[in-house]
Design a protein around this motif. Structure first.
Motif, PDB file in Angstrom:
ATOM      1  N   THR A  21       0.826  -1.197   0.000  1.00  0.00           N
ATOM      2  CA  THR A  21       0.000   0.000   0.000  1.00  0.00           C
ATOM      3  C   THR A  21       0.863   1.250   0.000  1.00  0.00           C
ATOM      4  N   ASP A 231      -7.441  -3.009  -1.355  1.00  0.00           N
ATOM      5  CA  ASP A 231      -8.465  -3.359  -0.371  1.00  0.00           C
ATOM      6  C   ASP A 231      -8.898  -2.140   0.434  1.00  0.00           C
ATOM      7  N   ARG A 232      -8.587  -0.947  -0.081  1.00  0.00           N
ATOM      8  CA  ARG A 232      -8.884   0.283   0.651  1.00  0.00           C
ATOM      9  C   ARG A 232     -10.047   1.040   0.036  1.00  0.00           C
ATOM     10  N   TRP A 251      -9.727   3.760   4.413  1.00  0.00           N
ATOM     11  CA  TRP A 251     -10.285   2.688   5.234  1.00  0.00           C
ATOM     12  C   TRP A 251      -9.857   1.339   4.682  1.00  0.00           C
ATOM     13  N   ASP A 252      -9.213   0.539   5.521  1.00  0.00           N
ATOM     14  CA  ASP A 252      -8.786  -0.816   5.156  1.00  0.00           C
ATOM     15  C   ASP A 252      -9.982  -1.745   5.340  1.00  0.00           C
ATOM     16  N   LYS A 254     -10.367  -4.850   4.429  1.00  0.00           N
ATOM     17  CA  LYS A 254     -10.032  -6.231   4.750  1.00  0.00           C
ATOM     18  C   LYS A 254      -9.817  -6.421   6.250  1.00  0.00           C
ATOM     19  N   HIS A 255      -9.098  -5.492   6.875  1.00  0.00           N
ATOM     20  CA  HIS A 255      -8.771  -5.617   8.296  1.00  0.00           C
ATOM     21  C   HIS A 255      -9.637  -4.734   9.193  1.00  0.00           C
ATOM     22  N   LYS A 256     -10.587  -4.013   8.581  1.00  0.00           N
ATOM     23  CA  LYS A 256     -11.512  -3.154   9.332  1.00  0.00           C
ATOM     24  C   LYS A 256     -10.764  -2.177  10.245  1.00  0.00           C
ATOM     25  N   ARG A 257      -9.933  -1.355   9.631  1.00  0.00           N
ATOM     26  CA  ARG A 257      -9.195  -0.362  10.396  1.00  0.00           C
ATOM     27  C   ARG A 257      -8.977   0.877   9.535  1.00  0.00           C
ATOM     28  N   GLU A 259      -6.650   3.122   8.040  1.00  0.00           N
ATOM     29  CA  GLU A 259      -5.220   3.090   7.759  1.00  0.00           C
ATOM     30  C   GLU A 259      -4.595   4.468   7.845  1.00  0.00           C
ATOM     31  N   ALA A 302       1.290  -1.411   5.556  1.00  0.00           N
ATOM     32  CA  ALA A 302       0.201  -0.553   6.019  1.00  0.00           C
ATOM     33  C   ALA A 302       0.290  -0.295   7.503  1.00  0.00           C
ATOM     34  N   SER A 304      -1.744   1.841  10.930  1.00  0.00           N
ATOM     35  CA  SER A 304      -3.102   1.881  11.492  1.00  0.00           C
ATOM     36  C   SER A 304      -3.309   3.188  12.205  1.00  0.00           C
TER      37      SER A 304
END
Length: 306
Positions: A21, A231-232, A251-252, A254-257, A259, A302, A304
């Motif tokens: 990323t 995935d963002r 917003w990521d 895939k990992h729900k965070r 970024e 990436a 957070s």
């Protein structure tokens, strides 16, 4: 054997680098293109496919350009879905073509208006764009929102890599302290599925609120367009003024965070409308400053920003 092992090591390293990323904390913003004076309601959605950029205006008006020098491909023309209540707030290219020989895949256009068009609200219009400056409406997608999941307006974008249709927007009004931001994800309907598609919340792959995972996205916010990059979900917000400054959220999914939060309040005193990427750089269509470009730093793992 050692040479073969070294080759595979380098190959894996290159693959990891190519899918990393961008470092959204390091960027340089520059003015890219001074758009012509728009019609009533101004510029709205924008989408990029390969070397082609489509600029949308309120009411369902489009212009096709060729990158990198913004050569005009078509004169400004009305979409088949053109209507005074078609705000055309977001544009996103899909994966199918209306005809196998078409230059561009179909374009998904968000109505994003508080009033109805022919009994429909927050429709997603799927348009076939033709190089002579015309379009055909191939499909209309509607969320049957009996649960009132969205407030002022629901918007749509496309995750072409995973063939998904992503709905997003506020649950109330952006000025409301009780507002939340919802993301709902569906399999991308096929053109062969029909002219009018009705989606139901229970058919969603995902349906969640950003605030259930992060405090980095405020309740009171003026959302604009969005695009999927890797995935963002990349989201410009604000009006570019003191009360509602320009901020870009990454917003990521895939990992729900969250970024990254890119604060542009000092640099960009214009209303960002929509965003898309070309050769790794972000292009943002605005009202007041044309199209601006963001060149990001070296690709890194990436981070957070919870």
């Amino acid at each position: 054997m050692k040479k073969k092992k070294l080759f595979y090591t380098l190959l894996v390293a290159l693959m990891c680098t190519s899918c990393a990323t961008p470092n959204f904390t390091q960027y340089a913003m520059s003015d890219f293109y001074n758009l012509p004076k728009p019609g009533v309601g101004g510029y709205q959605g924008m989408a990029i496919y390969k070397d082609y950029l489509v600029s949308l205006q309120n009411g369902g008006v489009a212009t096709i350009y060729r990158l990198p020098d913004m050569q005009v491909v078509t004169p400004t023309f009305k979409l088949a879905s053109a209507h005074s209540r078609n705000h055309s707030n977001v544009g996103a290219f899909g994966v199918e073509r209306g005809h196998k020989d078409d230059l561009l895949p179909v374009l998904y256009v968000s109505q994003c208006h508080r009033k109805l068009i022919r009994g429909m609200k927050d429709a997603c219009f799927v348009e076939r764009l033709l190089p002579e400056g015309k379009s055909e409406l191939l499909q209309t997608i509607i969320l049957d929102d009996d649960q009132k999941l969205f407030g002022y307006a629901l918007q749509w974008t496309v995750d072409s890599k995973n063939k998904r249709l992503i709905g997003f927007g506020n649950t109330l009004k952006g000025e409301d302290a009780n507002n939340r931001f919802r993301v709902i994800v569906f399999p991308l309907p096929k053109l062969a599925d029909g002219k009018e598609i009705h989606l139901r919340p229970e058919d969603a792959i995902e349906n969640y609120l950003l605030q259930d995972y992060t405090q980095a996205y405020p309740a009171r916010i003026i959302g604009q367009g969005a695009c999927v990059y890797g995935d963002r979900l990349v989201m410009p917000t604000g009006f570019g003024n003191k009360e509602w400054p320009s901020v870009l959220y990454v917003w990521d999914m895939k990992h729900k965070r969250m970024e990254r939060v890119v604060d542009l309040s000092t640099e960009l005193k214009a209303e960002m409308e929509d965003v898309d990427f070309y050769k790794g750089e972000a292009y943002v269509q605005t009202n007041g400053r044309g199209i601006v470009k963001f060149k990001f730093g070296k690709r890194v793992a990436a981070g957070s920003a919870r």
